[in-house]
Every structure is written in structure tokens, then in C-alpha cells.
Enzyme design. Structure first.
Site, PDB file in Angstrom:
ATOM      1  N   HIS A  23     -12.106   9.035  55.436  1.00  0.00           N
ATOM      2  CA  HIS A  23     -11.403   8.021  54.619  1.00  0.00           C
ATOM      3  C   HIS A  23     -12.038   7.817  53.235  1.00  0.00           C
ATOM      4  O   HIS A  23     -12.315   6.718  52.788  1.00  0.00           O
ATOM      5  CB  HIS A  23     -11.135   6.712  55.355  1.00  0.00           C
ATOM      6  CG  HIS A  23     -12.327   5.942  55.881  1.00  0.00           C
ATOM      7  ND1 HIS A  23     -13.455   5.677  55.155  1.00  0.00           N
ATOM      8  CD2 HIS A  23     -12.526   5.347  57.069  1.00  0.00           C
ATOM      9  CE1 HIS A  23     -14.293   4.951  55.868  1.00  0.00           C
ATOM     10  NE2 HIS A  23     -13.749   4.739  57.042  1.00  0.00           N
ATOM     11  N   HIS A  77     -13.910  -0.982  69.802  1.00  0.00           N
ATOM     12  CA  HIS A  77     -13.586  -0.994  68.369  1.00  0.00           C
ATOM     13  C   HIS A  77     -12.251  -0.267  68.193  1.00  0.00           C
ATOM     14  O   HIS A  77     -12.052   0.798  68.790  1.00  0.00           O
ATOM     15  CB  HIS A  77     -14.714  -0.280  67.617  1.00  0.00           C
ATOM     16  CG  HIS A  77     -14.559  -0.176  66.139  1.00  0.00           C
ATOM     17  ND1 HIS A  77     -13.880  -1.096  65.381  1.00  0.00           N
ATOM     18  CD2 HIS A  77     -15.024   0.763  65.256  1.00  0.00           C
ATOM     19  CE1 HIS A  77     -13.929  -0.729  64.110  1.00  0.00           C
ATOM     20  NE2 HIS A  77     -14.606   0.394  64.005  1.00  0.00           N
ATOM     21  N   GLU A  79     -10.848   0.903  65.273  1.00  0.00           N
ATOM     22  CA  GLU A  79     -10.596   1.763  64.117  1.00  0.00           C
ATOM     23  C   GLU A  79     -10.064   3.128  64.596  1.00  0.00           C
ATOM     24  O   GLU A  79     -10.379   3.585  65.701  1.00  0.00           O
ATOM     25  CB  GLU A  79     -11.856   1.946  63.254  1.00  0.00           C
ATOM     26  CG  GLU A  79     -11.517   2.589  61.916  1.00  0.00           C
ATOM     27  CD  GLU A  79     -12.623   2.485  60.854  1.00  0.00           C
ATOM     28  OE1 GLU A  79     -13.706   1.961  61.133  1.00  0.00           O
ATOM     29  OE2 GLU A  79     -12.366   2.954  59.717  1.00  0.00           O
ATOM     30  N   ASP A  81     -10.585   6.200  64.277  1.00  0.00           N
ATOM     31  CA  ASP A  81     -11.393   7.300  64.793  1.00  0.00           C
ATOM     32  C   ASP A  81     -11.835   7.075  66.239  1.00  0.00           C
ATOM     33  O   ASP A  81     -12.382   7.988  66.859  1.00  0.00           O
ATOM     34  CB  ASP A  81     -12.611   7.571  63.892  1.00  0.00           C
ATOM     35  CG  ASP A  81     -13.413   6.332  63.558  1.00  0.00           C
ATOM     36  OD1 ASP A  81     -12.834   5.240  63.500  1.00  0.00           O
ATOM     37  OD2 ASP A  81     -14.626   6.448  63.330  1.00  0.00           O
ATOM     38  N   HIS A 144     -18.323  -3.359  62.522  1.00  0.00           N
ATOM     39  CA  HIS A 144     -18.077  -3.678  61.142  1.00  0.00           C
ATOM     40  C   HIS A 144     -16.643  -4.100  60.896  1.00  0.00           C
ATOM     41  O   HIS A 144     -16.227  -4.258  59.740  1.00  0.00           O
ATOM     42  CB  HIS A 144     -18.456  -2.474  60.243  1.00  0.00           C
ATOM     43  CG  HIS A 144     -17.540  -1.293  60.420  1.00  0.00           C
ATOM     44  ND1 HIS A 144     -16.862  -0.757  59.357  1.00  0.00           N
ATOM     45  CD2 HIS A 144     -17.156  -0.599  61.479  1.00  0.00           C
ATOM     46  CE1 HIS A 144     -16.122   0.261  59.796  1.00  0.00           C
ATOM     47  NE2 HIS A 144     -16.299   0.363  61.062  1.00  0.00           N
ATOM     48  N   ASP A 163     -19.808   1.613  66.429  1.00  0.00           N
ATOM     49  CA  ASP A 163     -20.285   2.228  65.183  1.00  0.00           C
ATOM     50  C   ASP A 163     -21.765   1.929  64.877  1.00  0.00           C
ATOM     51  O   ASP A 163     -22.414   2.670  64.130  1.00  0.00           O
ATOM     52  CB  ASP A 163     -19.451   1.731  63.995  1.00  0.00           C
ATOM     53  CG  ASP A 163     -18.134   2.487  63.867  1.00  0.00           C
ATOM     54  OD1 ASP A 163     -18.052   3.645  64.297  1.00  0.00           O
ATOM     55  OD2 ASP A 163     -17.180   1.897  63.327  1.00  0.00           O
ATOM     56  N   TYR A 195     -25.058   6.553  56.346  1.00  0.00           N
ATOM     57  CA  TYR A 195     -24.100   5.804  57.166  1.00  0.00           C
ATOM     58  C   TYR A 195     -24.216   4.298  56.886  1.00  0.00           C
ATOM     59  O   TYR A 195     -23.229   3.603  56.679  1.00  0.00           O
ATOM     60  CB  TYR A 195     -24.404   6.121  58.625  1.00  0.00           C
ATOM     61  CG  TYR A 195     -23.433   5.616  59.645  1.00  0.00           C
ATOM     62  CD1 TYR A 195     -22.376   6.407  60.069  1.00  0.00           C
ATOM     63  CD2 TYR A 195     -23.582   4.364  60.231  1.00  0.00           C
ATOM     64  CE1 TYR A 195     -21.495   5.966  61.045  1.00  0.00           C
ATOM     65  CE2 TYR A 195     -22.721   3.908  61.200  1.00  0.00           C
ATOM     66  CZ  TYR A 195     -21.676   4.719  61.605  1.00  0.00           C
ATOM     67  OH  TYR A 195     -20.814   4.269  62.575  1.00  0.00           O
ATOM     68  N   HIS A 228     -20.872   7.513  67.009  1.00  0.00           N
ATOM     69  CA  HIS A 228     -21.017   8.686  66.125  1.00  0.00           C
ATOM     70  C   HIS A 228     -22.465   9.165  66.181  1.00  0.00           C
ATOM     71  O   HIS A 228     -23.397   8.352  66.192  1.00  0.00           O
ATOM     72  CB  HIS A 228     -20.729   8.345  64.655  1.00  0.00           C
ATOM     73  CG  HIS A 228     -19.349   7.873  64.370  1.00  0.00           C
ATOM     74  ND1 HIS A 228     -18.253   8.703  64.367  1.00  0.00           N
ATOM     75  CD2 HIS A 228     -18.886   6.642  64.050  1.00  0.00           C
ATOM     76  CE1 HIS A 228     -17.172   8.017  64.054  1.00  0.00           C
ATOM     77  NE2 HIS A 228     -17.522   6.761  63.859  1.00  0.00           N
TER      78      HIS A 228
HETATM   79 FE1  FEO Z   1     -15.331   1.824  62.397  1.00  0.00          FE
HETATM   80 FE2  FEO Z   1     -16.220   4.903  63.540  1.00  0.00          FE
HETATM   81  O1  FEO Z   1     -15.074   3.514  63.091  1.00  0.00           O
END
Ligand code: FEO
Length: 403
Positions: A23, A77, A79, A81, A144, A163, A195, A228
């Protein structure tokens, strides 16, 4: 392939070797989408993966269990991904119970028809018995996203941290010690800083208070499994300390010179500035925006206690790449950094002035005035730039922010 991280708990995620634009944030190392399958009396999946990797995840799960047997799906989460393959999982396990925060529930309703899903809204302190384990949920709003939470498994002393504590790394290694052995500590530290700078910089105070809450709850954490990058099995305390340090704004005694140039006038100023800085015993990294993504520049900005932003003047304003950087940086709400500006101009000037106007909107310590050269620096200008670098480096040595 699934990888066991604790007895009966498996990584079932996907490795994205090719992503370089996350993104708008450059990810030179790629990334991974980690999620976890707990093989207990009630088979439980914690998080999913980016939609384009759904088949990787399903194959990993199938090596362990028929996906239809998944009894619980934890959504830490929402989001894209992590949650965009939730719909595929719910098709395979339509009777599964979904556990999610209130804001998460509202959010996923924008992505999926959840009217037939068994949704359970959870909050901090709620637990879920899945057989031999009692999962505990910990809301982490704005770490986040508003929906974010973490899942703690006391029986395994395992924190699944979505995350938080992550890094954008695609690698053969799933664990911190393996990665350090195959690459290096410095490489991992760079990924951590990258990150944090690009995702978590605005949330330092929230991170500190959430970590204080975790301490107060007395959670015994032996392993941290983020969504991640590497799983922290060997050095969980180090990554927690790193986060406390970064939340405090700690930085290297160094300066990041971040600039762009039109006809090399501004670029020619970087060398005497750099020389002045290092002659004061302060480290210096130089980042040319034309050759580096904004996110790389922000990482270097974040790692250094001081920064000098260089711009040519274009139509009485700063150069567009510099404007783009500063707009991005302002959104990240940097603090505890001292920042000055330099540049060149041909006609009436204005580039450096517009950098200072933008810096004035941030909570950084602004170092004024900047230094400018007409068209291109002559030898006198170079000497002035060298002295400016030295003076700035002296200020950086004295500057301690609010650490
Ligand atoms: Fe906030 Fe890895 O997405």
C-alpha cells in the site's frame, strides 16, 4: 508447508516473495502473512492471510486437518492482508464461531456478508476454552487499527500479536534465531526499524501503555508470534525492549540527510554537510529521494536523532518528491527528532522556506535557519555548508528530546 511453533500450534501462513509495494510502502524484502492453527479439541484458526494467498493457507491447513473441522476463527485484525481470505475460510467451515472485537465486526461487515456467521464479540479479559487451552483476548485499539487485538495462550506462554512486533520479511526462516543465523542481527534490526517507522511511529504512547498493561496482567510470555516476519521464540524480551525504546523515541547519534535535486545544486551541498557532520563524530546517512522510496527515507529519518531535508526550489516551492516525503512524515507524527533544511534556488527561492513551513506543522524540534545556495554552491558556499553540518551535528549531540 505448516511449521510447528509450539506443541500442536502451527504456522499455516504464506510467504510473499515478490511484493515490493505494500500500500505505497516499499518492502524490499517482501513479506509474510502469518496465521496460526491450534490443533486442540476445538480446532482453532487465528487470523487468515491476504486473499491472493488463500490457496497456500488452505493447503497448509489441509496437511493438518480438514478445514471443515475448524471450530473457531479468531480475527485479531481486519486489515486486508489478514482478513480478506476470511470469506473463503467461512465457506469451508460455515459453522465456525468467529471471535472478534466490536469494531472488527463492524469492519468486516463492509467486506463480507456476515449475516449467517456465528460472530462472538470479545473484549479484553474474555477467554475461550478450546479443550486443553484457554485463549485470552487483549484489545489493542490503534495498534494499529481500531479493531486490533491480540490473543494470548497461557498454557503455551504464547502471544499471537497480529501486526505488533512484526517485520516485512519474506524468508525461508520462520524463527528469529534461524533468521539471524542465516542473515544477521543487523538485517533483522533494520527490518524492525523499517516496520516500526512506517507503521507504528504515531502510536508510541499507546504502545507504552499497552505494554505496561501487559506487565500489570502478569502475562508470562515465552514466545511472540506476529502476523508478519519472524516468530520471536529466542528473543521475545529483546523485541519488547526494542519497542519500548522506539516508543520512547530513542535513536542513533546520527543525522539522515534526505534530499532531492534538479540540476545537482542541492546535491552538491550534501557532501560538505556530511563531512561537517562526521567531523563532529556524528554518524551520517544520505538518502536521495529520486533513488529511494519514501518509506526507506522515513526509516533512515527514524533511525537518526537528527535530519537535514534538502530541496531545490521549483515554482517557489519545495520539490514534489520532498513535499511527498514531508506529507507522509507529518502523518506519522514524528517526535524527539531535530530537523533542519537546506537547498538551492535559481530565481526567487522558496523551496527551503516551504520545507520549514511543513516542519512547523510537526512536533519535531526545528533547527533554523536553513542554508541555501544560489544556482549551485561555489567554494564559499561549500565551506558554509561544511560549517552548517558541524553546527548541526553539535546541536544533535546536545539534543535529547523527551526521552
Ligand atoms: Fe495492519 Fe498487516 O496489517
Amino acid at each position: 508447508m505448516a511449521v510447528e511453533l509450539k506443541n500442536g500450534i502451527y504456522w499455516v501462513g504464506a510467504i510473499d516473495w515478490s511484493i515490493r509495494d505494500f500500500h505505497g510502502y516499499e518492502t524490499p524484502r517482501g513479506t509474510s502473512y502469518n496465521n496460526y492453527l491450534i490443533m486442540d479439541e476445538q480446532v482453532t484458526l487465528v487470523d487468515t492471510v491476504k486473499h491472493s494467498f488463500v490457496s497456500d493457507m488452505v493447503r497448509n491447513i489441509k496437511r493438518l486437518v480438514d478445514p471443515a473441522k475448524i471450530k473457531n476463527v479468531i480475527v485479531n485484525h481486519i486489515e486486508n492482508d489478514h482478513a480478506t481470505s476470511l470469506g473463503a475460510i467461512m465457506q469451508l467451515a460455515p459453522d465456525a464461531n468467529v471471535y472478534i472485537t466490536e469494531k472488527g465486526k463492524k469492519g468486516i461487515a463492509r467486506f463480507f456478508d456476515i449475516s449467517k456467521w456465528n460472530i462472538n464479540v470479545v473484549k479484553t479479559g474474555d477467554t475461550l476454552n478450546i479443550g486443553s487451552r484457554n485463549l485470552a483476548f487483549l484489545e489493542t485499539p490503534m495498534l494499529h487499527w481500531p479493531d486490533s487485538m491480540m490473543t494470548y495462550i497461557p498454557e503455551d506462554k504464547l502471544l499471537i500479536s497480529q501486526d505488533g512486533f512484526g517485520q516485512h520479511i519474506a524468508s525461508a526462516e520462520r524463527f528469529d534465531d534461524e533468521y539471524i543465523h542465516a542473515h544477521s542481527q543487523a538485517e533483522l534490526d533494520d527490518a524492525i526499524a523499517d516496520y516500526y517507522a512506517n507503521i507504528l511511529m504515531p502510536f508510541g504512547q499507546i504502545i507504552k501503555s499497552k505494554l505496561a498493561e501487559v506487565r500489570k496482567l502478569g502475562l508470562d510470555i515465552e514466545m511472540i508470534a506476529p502476523d508478519h516476519g519472524v516468530i520471536w521464540r529466542k528473543f521475545p524480551q529483546k523485541i519488547v525492549q526494542d519497542y519500548l525504546d522506539m516508543a520512547d523515541g530513542k535513536a542513533d547519534l546520527s543525522v539522515a540527510i534526505i534530499y532531492d535535486t534538479m540540476w545537482q545544486g542541492t546535491e552538491m551541498m550534501t557532501v560538505p554537510l556530511m563531512q561537517g557532520i562526521i567531523d563532529e563524530g556524528v554518524g551520517c546517512r544520505v538518502v536521495k529521494l529520486r533513488a529511494n522510496a519514501r518509506s526507506i527515507a522515513v526509516k533512515e529519518f527514524w533511525k537518526a536523532r537528527g535530519a537535514l531535508i534538502g530541496t531545490p526550489t521549483l515554482n517557489n516551492l519545495m520539490f514534489p518528491t520532498v513535499a511527498s516525503l514531508l506529507t507522509y512524515l507529518r502523518g506519522l507524527k514524528p517526535k524527539n527528532r531535530i530537523v533542519g533544511a537546506f537547498g538551492s534556488y535559481g530565481w526567487g527561492g522558496g523551496g527551503v522556506k516551504s520545507v520549514y513551513e511543513e516542519l512547523g506543522k510537526m512536533a519535531v524540534e526545528v533547527y533554523e535557519p536553513g542554508i541555501e545556495a544560489h544556482y549551485r554552491p561555489d567554494l564559499d558556499d561549500e565551506t558554509k555548508a561544511y560549517e552548517y553540518g558541524r553546527d548541526f551535528a553539535k546541536k544533535v549531540k546536545e539534543y535529547h528530546g523527551q526521552f
